[in-house]
Design a protein around this motif. Structure first.
Motif, PDB file in Angstrom:
ATOM      1  N   LYS A   1       0.264  -1.003  -0.075  1.00  0.00           N
ATOM      2  CA  LYS A   1      -0.052  -0.168  -0.215  1.00  0.00           C
ATOM      3  C   LYS A   1       0.877   1.301  -0.138  1.00  0.00           C
ATOM      4  O   LYS A   1       0.356   2.250   0.110  1.00  0.00           O
ATOM      5  CB  LYS A   1      -0.852  -0.370   1.348  1.00  0.00           C
ATOM      6  CG  LYS A   1      -1.605  -0.952   1.211  1.00  0.00           C
ATOM      7  CD  LYS A   1      -2.561  -1.115   0.393  1.00  0.00           C
ATOM      8  CE  LYS A   1      -3.581   0.137   0.369  1.00  0.00           C
ATOM      9  NZ  LYS A   1      -5.220  -0.277  -0.479  1.00  0.00           N
ATOM     10  N   GLY A   2       1.729   1.098  -0.043  1.00  0.00           N
ATOM     11  CA  GLY A   2       2.942   2.031   0.109  1.00  0.00           C
ATOM     12  C   GLY A   2       2.653   3.260   1.466  1.00  0.00           C
ATOM     13  O   GLY A   2       3.241   3.990   1.337  1.00  0.00           O
ATOM     14  N   ARG A   3       3.247   2.427   2.468  1.00  0.00           N
ATOM     15  CA  ARG A   3       3.109   3.051   3.819  1.00  0.00           C
ATOM     16  C   ARG A   3       4.252   3.360   4.634  1.00  0.00           C
ATOM     17  O   ARG A   3       5.158   1.856   3.811  1.00  0.00           O
ATOM     18  CB  ARG A   3       2.027   2.191   4.218  1.00  0.00           C
ATOM     19  CG  ARG A   3       0.749   2.611   4.501  1.00  0.00           C
ATOM     20  CD  ARG A   3      -0.808   1.776   5.552  1.00  0.00           C
ATOM     21  NE  ARG A   3      -1.764   1.663   4.536  1.00  0.00           N
ATOM     22  CZ  ARG A   3      -2.352   0.830   5.181  1.00  0.00           C
ATOM     23  NH1 ARG A   3      -2.243   0.730   6.490  1.00  0.00           N
ATOM     24  NH2 ARG A   3      -4.184   0.949   5.252  1.00  0.00           N
ATOM     25  N   GLU A   4       4.805   3.992   4.612  1.00  0.00           N
ATOM     26  CA  GLU A   4       6.062   3.795   6.249  1.00  0.00           C
ATOM     27  C   GLU A   4       5.445   2.824   6.756  1.00  0.00           C
ATOM     28  O   GLU A   4       4.933   2.701   7.144  1.00  0.00           O
ATOM     29  CB  GLU A   4       6.111   4.866   7.080  1.00  0.00           C
ATOM     30  CG  GLU A   4       6.302   6.203   5.804  1.00  0.00           C
ATOM     31  CD  GLU A   4       6.172   7.503   7.140  1.00  0.00           C
ATOM     32  OE1 GLU A   4       7.308   8.550   6.797  1.00  0.00           O
ATOM     33  OE2 GLU A   4       4.817   8.142   7.518  1.00  0.00           O
ATOM     34  N   MET A   5       6.800   2.453   7.504  1.00  0.00           N
ATOM     35  CA  MET A   5       7.278   0.991   8.367  1.00  0.00           C
ATOM     36  C   MET A   5       6.809   1.769  10.096  1.00  0.00           C
ATOM     37  O   MET A   5       6.055   1.567  10.460  1.00  0.00           O
ATOM     38  CB  MET A   5       8.870   0.847   8.516  1.00  0.00           C
ATOM     39  CG  MET A   5       9.110   0.129   7.116  1.00  0.00           C
ATOM     40  SD  MET A   5      10.563  -1.033   7.894  1.00  0.00           S
ATOM     41  CE  MET A   5      11.367   0.131   8.438  1.00  0.00           C
ATOM     42  N   TYR A   6       7.445   3.130   9.692  1.00  0.00           N
ATOM     43  CA  TYR A   6       7.004   3.949  11.150  1.00  0.00           C
ATOM     44  C   TYR A   6       7.036   5.346  11.401  1.00  0.00           C
ATOM     45  O   TYR A   6       7.818   5.673  10.264  1.00  0.00           O
ATOM     46  CB  TYR A   6       7.776   3.377  11.943  1.00  0.00           C
ATOM     47  CG  TYR A   6       7.888   3.794  13.774  1.00  0.00           C
ATOM     48  CD1 TYR A   6       6.919   4.252  14.141  1.00  0.00           C
ATOM     49  CD2 TYR A   6       9.246   3.945  14.323  1.00  0.00           C
ATOM     50  CE1 TYR A   6       7.506   4.644  15.526  1.00  0.00           C
ATOM     51  CE2 TYR A   6       9.367   4.769  15.924  1.00  0.00           C
ATOM     52  CZ  TYR A   6       8.386   4.846  16.184  1.00  0.00           C
ATOM     53  OH  TYR A   6       8.061   5.087  17.383  1.00  0.00           O
ATOM     54  N   ASN A   7       6.240   5.931  11.593  1.00  0.00           N
ATOM     55  CA  ASN A   7       6.432   7.388  11.417  1.00  0.00           C
ATOM     56  C   ASN A   7       6.226   7.904  13.044  1.00  0.00           C
ATOM     57  O   ASN A   7       5.418   7.839  13.270  1.00  0.00           O
ATOM     58  CB  ASN A   7       5.468   8.024  10.594  1.00  0.00           C
ATOM     59  CG  ASN A   7       5.942   9.491  11.008  1.00  0.00           C
ATOM     60  OD1 ASN A   7       6.138  10.162  11.719  1.00  0.00           O
ATOM     61  ND2 ASN A   7       5.626   9.996   9.661  1.00  0.00           N
ATOM     62  N   PRO A   8       7.078   8.417  13.825  1.00  0.00           N
ATOM     63  CA  PRO A   8       6.796   8.474  15.201  1.00  0.00           C
ATOM     64  C   PRO A   8       6.277  10.048  15.858  1.00  0.00           C
ATOM     65  O   PRO A   8       5.436   9.586  16.786  1.00  0.00           O
ATOM     66  CB  PRO A   8       8.261   8.489  16.435  1.00  0.00           C
ATOM     67  CG  PRO A   8       9.317   9.078  14.693  1.00  0.00           C
ATOM     68  CD  PRO A   8       8.611   8.552  13.636  1.00  0.00           C
ATOM     69  N   GLY A   9       6.031  10.800  14.514  1.00  0.00           N
ATOM     70  CA  GLY A   9       5.200  11.312  14.448  1.00  0.00           C
ATOM     71  C   GLY A   9       3.851  11.612  14.491  1.00  0.00           C
ATOM     72  O   GLY A   9       2.651  12.307  14.712  1.00  0.00           O
ATOM     73  N   ILE A  10       3.179   9.903  13.857  1.00  0.00           N
ATOM     74  CA  ILE A  10       1.827   9.885  13.430  1.00  0.00           C
ATOM     75  C   ILE A  10       1.566   8.526  14.551  1.00  0.00           C
ATOM     76  O   ILE A  10       2.068   7.651  14.740  1.00  0.00           O
ATOM     77  CB  ILE A  10       1.698   9.193  12.385  1.00  0.00           C
ATOM     78  CG1 ILE A  10       2.162  10.062  11.361  1.00  0.00           C
ATOM     79  CG2 ILE A  10       0.381   8.848  12.179  1.00  0.00           C
ATOM     80  CD1 ILE A  10       2.389   9.679   9.664  1.00  0.00           C
ATOM     81  N   LEU A  11       0.375   8.953  15.340  1.00  0.00           N
ATOM     82  CA  LEU A  11       0.218   7.356  16.802  1.00  0.00           C
ATOM     83  C   LEU A  11      -0.379   7.038  16.473  1.00  0.00           C
ATOM     84  O   LEU A  11      -2.035   7.364  15.286  1.00  0.00           O
ATOM     85  CB  LEU A  11      -0.046   8.951  17.804  1.00  0.00           C
ATOM     86  CG  LEU A  11       0.974   9.813  18.639  1.00  0.00           C
ATOM     87  CD1 LEU A  11       0.777  10.614  19.663  1.00  0.00           C
ATOM     88  CD2 LEU A  11       2.361   9.135  18.716  1.00  0.00           C
ATOM     89  N   PRO A  12      -1.348   6.333  17.368  1.00  0.00           N
ATOM     90  CA  PRO A  12      -1.416   5.008  17.024  1.00  0.00           C
ATOM     91  C   PRO A  12      -3.386   5.614  17.264  1.00  0.00           C
ATOM     92  O   PRO A  12      -3.267   6.614  17.717  1.00  0.00           O
ATOM     93  CB  PRO A  12      -1.575   3.830  17.823  1.00  0.00           C
ATOM     94  CG  PRO A  12      -0.366   4.160  17.760  1.00  0.00           C
ATOM     95  CD  PRO A  12       0.754   5.294  18.094  1.00  0.00           C
ATOM     96  N   ALA A  13      -3.855   4.952  16.802  1.00  0.00           N
ATOM     97  CA  ALA A  13      -5.540   5.764  17.066  1.00  0.00           C
ATOM     98  C   ALA A  13      -6.593   4.721  16.830  1.00  0.00           C
ATOM     99  O   ALA A  13      -6.936   3.342  15.921  1.00  0.00           O
ATOM    100  CB  ALA A  13      -6.076   6.291  15.942  1.00  0.00           C
ATOM    101  N   LEU A  14      -7.120   4.126  17.974  1.00  0.00           N
ATOM    102  CA  LEU A  14      -8.451   3.311  18.302  1.00  0.00           C
ATOM    103  C   LEU A  14      -9.443   3.332  17.439  1.00  0.00           C
ATOM    104  O   LEU A  14     -10.385   4.069  18.629  1.00  0.00           O
ATOM    105  CB  LEU A  14      -7.999   2.737  19.617  1.00  0.00           C
ATOM    106  CG  LEU A  14      -7.237   2.291  20.542  1.00  0.00           C
ATOM    107  CD1 LEU A  14      -6.950   2.216  21.797  1.00  0.00           C
ATOM    108  CD2 LEU A  14      -6.089   1.158  19.558  1.00  0.00           C
ATOM    109  N   HIS A  15     -10.112   2.862  16.719  1.00  0.00           N
ATOM    110  CA  HIS A  15     -10.701   3.528  15.609  1.00  0.00           C
ATOM    111  C   HIS A  15     -12.519   3.181  16.331  1.00  0.00           C
ATOM    112  O   HIS A  15     -12.048   2.008  16.486  1.00  0.00           O
ATOM    113  CB  HIS A  15     -10.829   3.113  14.327  1.00  0.00           C
ATOM    114  CG  HIS A  15      -9.474   2.892  13.599  1.00  0.00           C
ATOM    115  ND1 HIS A  15      -8.304   2.305  13.778  1.00  0.00           N
ATOM    116  CD2 HIS A  15      -9.150   4.504  12.676  1.00  0.00           C
ATOM    117  CE1 HIS A  15      -7.753   2.851  12.928  1.00  0.00           C
ATOM    118  NE2 HIS A  15      -8.122   4.266  12.693  1.00  0.00           N
ATOM    119  N   ASP A  16     -13.177   4.009  16.305  1.00  0.00           N
ATOM    120  CA  ASP A  16     -14.547   3.609  17.216  1.00  0.00           C
ATOM    121  C   ASP A  16     -15.193   3.528  15.986  1.00  0.00           C
ATOM    122  O   ASP A  16     -16.600   2.749  15.884  1.00  0.00           O
ATOM    123  CB  ASP A  16     -15.239   4.782  17.718  1.00  0.00           C
ATOM    124  CG  ASP A  16     -15.193   5.174  17.205  1.00  0.00           C
ATOM    125  OD1 ASP A  16     -15.282   5.836  15.524  1.00  0.00           O
ATOM    126  OD2 ASP A  16     -15.803   6.591  17.520  1.00  0.00           O
TER     127      ASP A  16
END
Length: 226
Positions: free
Chosen positions: A144-159
């Protein structure tokens, strides 16, 4: 068509469709889910014909590759089974499994309506965690062309499922948003037991990943609890 012949024909059909697929949703993933579901289903006393067909067809037209269409999978499964003159009762049970198997977000209740569905969902989720799950997560992220990791983008628990479907976060976030949650969402005793070991492997991997990435720095707090 006899049950054995129906399962064999379905396996051959799915193998042809998914051979060489590179996102982690290939024939080998489906085959592993099939074999794991069969083993769990035997222990749980489930209808093994429905379990095997549900496992083989669970990714037949995944919403992730069909513009978010949740009905694509059940419709494709029903069309295939009808082409083999499968009894309608089995078709409806398998279609329900295909529709209900997918993860829909951390805050979304998603318990299958049948024992067979729970068996297939456990088997599918087991293949999403552990060493193979780690490999599949990064294969899909790269696809999907996504970064492995970016510390500036935090996880989100989708509701909601809609929020989850729109998520484009780096691959490491996926561990927090889905994979670390699966151990406690298993339905069967066999699934729960297998998930414990695989979960521990993922924890160790993510801890090592973050240690190597940040070296002397401290990762953001949202990435510390694994």
């Amino acid at each position: 068509m006899e049950d054995k012949a129906l399962i064999e024909a379905t396996a051959l059909h799915v193998e042809k469709l998914f051979a060489g697929e590179g996102s982690g949703h290939d024939w080998w993933h489906i085959r592993r889910v099939w074999k794991t579901a069969l083993a769990i289903g035997e222990q749980e006393g489930a209808n093994l014909t429905v379990v095997q067909l549900g496992a083989l067809l669970h990714d037949i037209a995944d919403w992730k590759f069909h513009d978010g269409n949740e009905e694509a999978g059940p419709q494709a499964a029903m069309a295939w089974l009808r082409s083999l003159n499968t009894p309608e009762e089995i078709i409806s049970e398998v279609a329900a499994i295909v529709k209900e198997v997918t993860f829909k977000g951390a805050g979304v209740e998603n318990t299958p309506s049948s024992l067979e569905g729970k068996v297939v969902q456990d088997a599918d989720r087991l293949d999403a965690i552990g060493a193979i799950g780690i490999g599949r997560a990064f294969a899909y992220g790269g696809h999907k062309g996504r970064e492995m990791y970016n510390p500036g983008i935090l996880p989100a628990l989708h509701d909601s499922f809609e929020a989850y479907k729109k998520n484009q976060a780096p691959t490491l976030n996926h561990f927090y948003e889905k994979l670390f949650l699966l151990k406690d969402r298993m339905h069967t005793q066999a699934g729960k037991k297998m998930a414990e070991k695989r979960h521990a492997h993922m924890q160790a991997f993510v801890q090592q990943f973050l240690a190597e990435w940040h070296s002397e720095e401290t990762p953001p707090s949202s990435f510390l609890s694994v």
